[in-house]
Scaffold this motif. Sequence first.
Motif, PDB file in Angstrom:
ATOM      1  N   GLY A 177      24.122  31.434  11.604  1.00  0.00           N
ATOM      2  CA  GLY A 177      23.393  30.235  11.982  1.00  0.00           C
ATOM      3  C   GLY A 177      23.335  29.206  10.870  1.00  0.00           C
ATOM      4  O   GLY A 177      23.359  27.995  11.128  1.00  0.00           O
ATOM      5  N   ARG A 178      23.285  29.674   9.639  1.00  0.00           N
ATOM      6  CA  ARG A 178      23.224  28.747   8.500  1.00  0.00           C
ATOM      7  C   ARG A 178      24.570  28.118   8.192  1.00  0.00           C
ATOM      8  O   ARG A 178      24.650  26.954   7.829  1.00  0.00           O
ATOM      9  CB  ARG A 178      22.726  29.488   7.243  1.00  0.00           C
ATOM     10  CG  ARG A 178      21.290  29.949   7.288  1.00  0.00           C
ATOM     11  CD  ARG A 178      20.790  30.335   5.899  1.00  0.00           C
ATOM     12  NE  ARG A 178      21.657  31.294   5.221  1.00  0.00           N
ATOM     13  CZ  ARG A 178      21.527  32.623   5.319  1.00  0.00           C
ATOM     14  NH1 ARG A 178      20.565  33.140   6.081  1.00  0.00           N
ATOM     15  NH2 ARG A 178      22.343  33.433   4.656  1.00  0.00           N
ATOM     16  N   ARG A 179      25.689  28.885   8.361  1.00  0.00           N
ATOM     17  CA  ARG A 179      26.907  28.437   7.714  1.00  0.00           C
ATOM     18  C   ARG A 179      28.174  28.460   8.557  1.00  0.00           C
ATOM     19  O   ARG A 179      29.139  27.775   8.201  1.00  0.00           O
ATOM     20  CB  ARG A 179      27.161  29.306   6.471  1.00  0.00           C
ATOM     21  CG  ARG A 179      26.000  29.392   5.505  1.00  0.00           C
ATOM     22  CD  ARG A 179      26.462  29.825   4.137  1.00  0.00           C
ATOM     23  NE  ARG A 179      27.368  28.851   3.552  1.00  0.00           N
ATOM     24  CZ  ARG A 179      28.125  29.087   2.490  1.00  0.00           C
ATOM     25  NH1 ARG A 179      28.089  30.265   1.896  1.00  0.00           N
ATOM     26  NH2 ARG A 179      28.924  28.157   2.006  1.00  0.00           N
ATOM     27  N   ALA A 180      28.224  29.221   9.630  1.00  0.00           N
ATOM     28  CA  ALA A 180      29.488  29.379  10.359  1.00  0.00           C
ATOM     29  C   ALA A 180      29.621  28.369  11.491  1.00  0.00           C
ATOM     30  O   ALA A 180      28.682  27.662  11.842  1.00  0.00           O
ATOM     31  CB  ALA A 180      29.620  30.806  10.890  1.00  0.00           C
ATOM     32  N   ASN A 181      30.824  28.318  12.059  1.00  0.00           N
ATOM     33  CA  ASN A 181      31.130  27.368  13.134  1.00  0.00           C
ATOM     34  C   ASN A 181      31.097  27.979  14.520  1.00  0.00           C
ATOM     35  O   ASN A 181      31.039  27.248  15.518  1.00  0.00           O
ATOM     36  CB  ASN A 181      32.516  26.752  12.903  1.00  0.00           C
ATOM     37  CG  ASN A 181      32.619  26.058  11.572  1.00  0.00           C
ATOM     38  OD1 ASN A 181      33.161  26.604  10.619  1.00  0.00           O
ATOM     39  ND2 ASN A 181      32.069  24.854  11.472  1.00  0.00           N
ATOM     40  N   ALA A 182      31.157  29.312  14.607  1.00  0.00           N
ATOM     41  CA  ALA A 182      31.176  29.949  15.926  1.00  0.00           C
ATOM     42  C   ALA A 182      30.751  31.400  15.784  1.00  0.00           C
ATOM     43  O   ALA A 182      30.910  32.017  14.728  1.00  0.00           O
ATOM     44  CB  ALA A 182      32.562  29.863  16.555  1.00  0.00           C
ATOM     45  N   TRP A 183      30.203  31.924  16.876  1.00  0.00           N
ATOM     46  CA  TRP A 183      29.848  33.348  16.976  1.00  0.00           C
ATOM     47  C   TRP A 183      30.773  34.014  17.970  1.00  0.00           C
ATOM     48  O   TRP A 183      30.842  33.631  19.133  1.00  0.00           O
ATOM     49  CB  TRP A 183      28.397  33.502  17.448  1.00  0.00           C
ATOM     50  CG  TRP A 183      27.968  34.934  17.635  1.00  0.00           C
ATOM     51  CD1 TRP A 183      28.215  35.977  16.795  1.00  0.00           C
ATOM     52  CD2 TRP A 183      27.191  35.472  18.718  1.00  0.00           C
ATOM     53  NE1 TRP A 183      27.646  37.146  17.286  1.00  0.00           N
ATOM     54  CE2 TRP A 183      27.014  36.854  18.458  1.00  0.00           C
ATOM     55  CE3 TRP A 183      26.633  34.909  19.869  1.00  0.00           C
ATOM     56  CZ2 TRP A 183      26.308  37.693  19.333  1.00  0.00           C
ATOM     57  CZ3 TRP A 183      25.917  35.737  20.723  1.00  0.00           C
ATOM     58  CH2 TRP A 183      25.763  37.111  20.460  1.00  0.00           C
ATOM     59  N   ILE A 184      31.489  35.034  17.520  1.00  0.00           N
ATOM     60  CA  ILE A 184      32.273  35.888  18.407  1.00  0.00           C
ATOM     61  C   ILE A 184      31.404  37.106  18.703  1.00  0.00           C
ATOM     62  O   ILE A 184      31.240  37.983  17.860  1.00  0.00           O
ATOM     63  CB  ILE A 184      33.608  36.306  17.776  1.00  0.00           C
ATOM     64  CG1 ILE A 184      34.427  35.062  17.390  1.00  0.00           C
ATOM     65  CG2 ILE A 184      34.405  37.185  18.733  1.00  0.00           C
ATOM     66  CD1 ILE A 184      35.733  35.388  16.668  1.00  0.00           C
ATOM     67  N   ALA A 185      30.800  37.137  19.882  1.00  0.00           N
ATOM     68  CA  ALA A 185      29.903  38.236  20.231  1.00  0.00           C
ATOM     69  C   ALA A 185      30.696  39.539  20.302  1.00  0.00           C
ATOM     70  O   ALA A 185      31.625  39.649  21.105  1.00  0.00           O
ATOM     71  CB  ALA A 185      29.227  37.952  21.565  1.00  0.00           C
ATOM     72  N   PRO A 186      30.368  40.530  19.499  1.00  0.00           N
ATOM     73  CA  PRO A 186      31.164  41.755  19.464  1.00  0.00           C
ATOM     74  C   PRO A 186      31.087  42.534  20.773  1.00  0.00           C
ATOM     75  O   PRO A 186      30.028  42.611  21.410  1.00  0.00           O
ATOM     76  CB  PRO A 186      30.521  42.563  18.321  1.00  0.00           C
ATOM     77  CG  PRO A 186      29.774  41.558  17.508  1.00  0.00           C
ATOM     78  CD  PRO A 186      29.302  40.527  18.477  1.00  0.00           C
ATOM     79  N   MET A 187      32.216  43.123  21.146  1.00  0.00           N
ATOM     80  CA  MET A 187      32.227  43.975  22.338  1.00  0.00           C
ATOM     81  C   MET A 187      31.369  45.212  22.149  1.00  0.00           C
ATOM     82  O   MET A 187      30.900  45.798  23.118  1.00  0.00           O
ATOM     83  CB  MET A 187      33.666  44.386  22.677  1.00  0.00           C
ATOM     84  CG  MET A 187      34.495  43.287  23.269  1.00  0.00           C
ATOM     85  SD  MET A 187      36.116  43.918  23.761  1.00  0.00           S
ATOM     86  CE  MET A 187      36.836  44.297  22.160  1.00  0.00           C
ATOM     87  N   GLY A 188      31.165  45.606  20.899  1.00  0.00           N
ATOM     88  CA  GLY A 188      30.420  46.828  20.633  1.00  0.00           C
ATOM     89  C   GLY A 188      28.926  46.699  20.848  1.00  0.00           C
ATOM     90  O   GLY A 188      28.204  47.699  20.734  1.00  0.00           O
TER      91      GLY A 188
END
Length: 311
Positions: free
Chosen positions: A183-194
């Motif tokens: 949330g602070r620094r990245a451009n996208a969240w890849i929600a893990p399948m796990g």
Amino acid sequence: MVTATNPVQFGVFLSPQSIDIGRLREQVQTAETAGMDYVSIQDHPYVPVFLDTFALIGTLIGETERLRFMPNVANLPLRPPAMLAKTSATLDLLSGGRFELGLGGGYNWPGIVGMGGPHLTPGQVVTAVDEAISVLRALWTPGHKINLQGKQYAVEAETGPAPAHDIGIWLGAMGPRMLDLLGRRANAWIAPMGTGYETKPAAQNRIDTAATAAGRRPTEIRRVIQLVGSVTDRAITTERPRTGPGNQPIRTTPEYWARIIAEFVHQERFDTVNFILEHDSIEQITRFATEVVPAARAAIAQGAGDHGTRH
């Protein structure tokens, strides 16, 4: 709740199998011709039958004109961030801006250690990813000399080259500290399948909170839902999964696929769909791209996801 505002994108997830390289190329060409937005390729260098993901992406970039590519996700413990910055910028320049960096802190530690990488604790993983983001972004800004002395990485180097576009850093993240970092620094969240479907709303909210606290708009961060399944002529799955493992297969018709995707967009705020083939099939890529994607776009535009069944 923060409403997703990014244009919805669709990708296909592939494995870098060395067994049938011709078929892998055919899958990518099918995705290109059929209109998919991107291809993501898993990065597990310790798997003997896998090609090197970055070398493979470099080859496929040269054989396509439109598709975007990303590792899903780059194995940071085996790819030091300074070299990762150089490789990523190179791929982006060679492709005219068609590369995004999916990044992960590592998972299969026996495999990583077996190839000479470190075994990191969960806290060290968060620190390593945080420092790696600093290294990557610094080296992508040419004309400087940096001296970053961190707990996991020490880099003293001149910066450059600049990539063709602002490369997005897409994090595969599931723990609280990693979601905060995202949330602070990245451009996208890849929600893990796990992770289970029931955990994803809370993870979304945690990312939003961290982004807001850092002075960012949560809508700046893309959200990727990874859906395993098959496009079928008979509807076995008729509702989107809300609980249980994230890799449970969705087997249904294009019409139900469209409804399910629209619900993920409107109710769960995902704006990127990563289609993971339940069975290796050129036909499935074609059907998803030409039957599911147009129907999903129409359902999203009509707000169909707002009226899905709730339990």
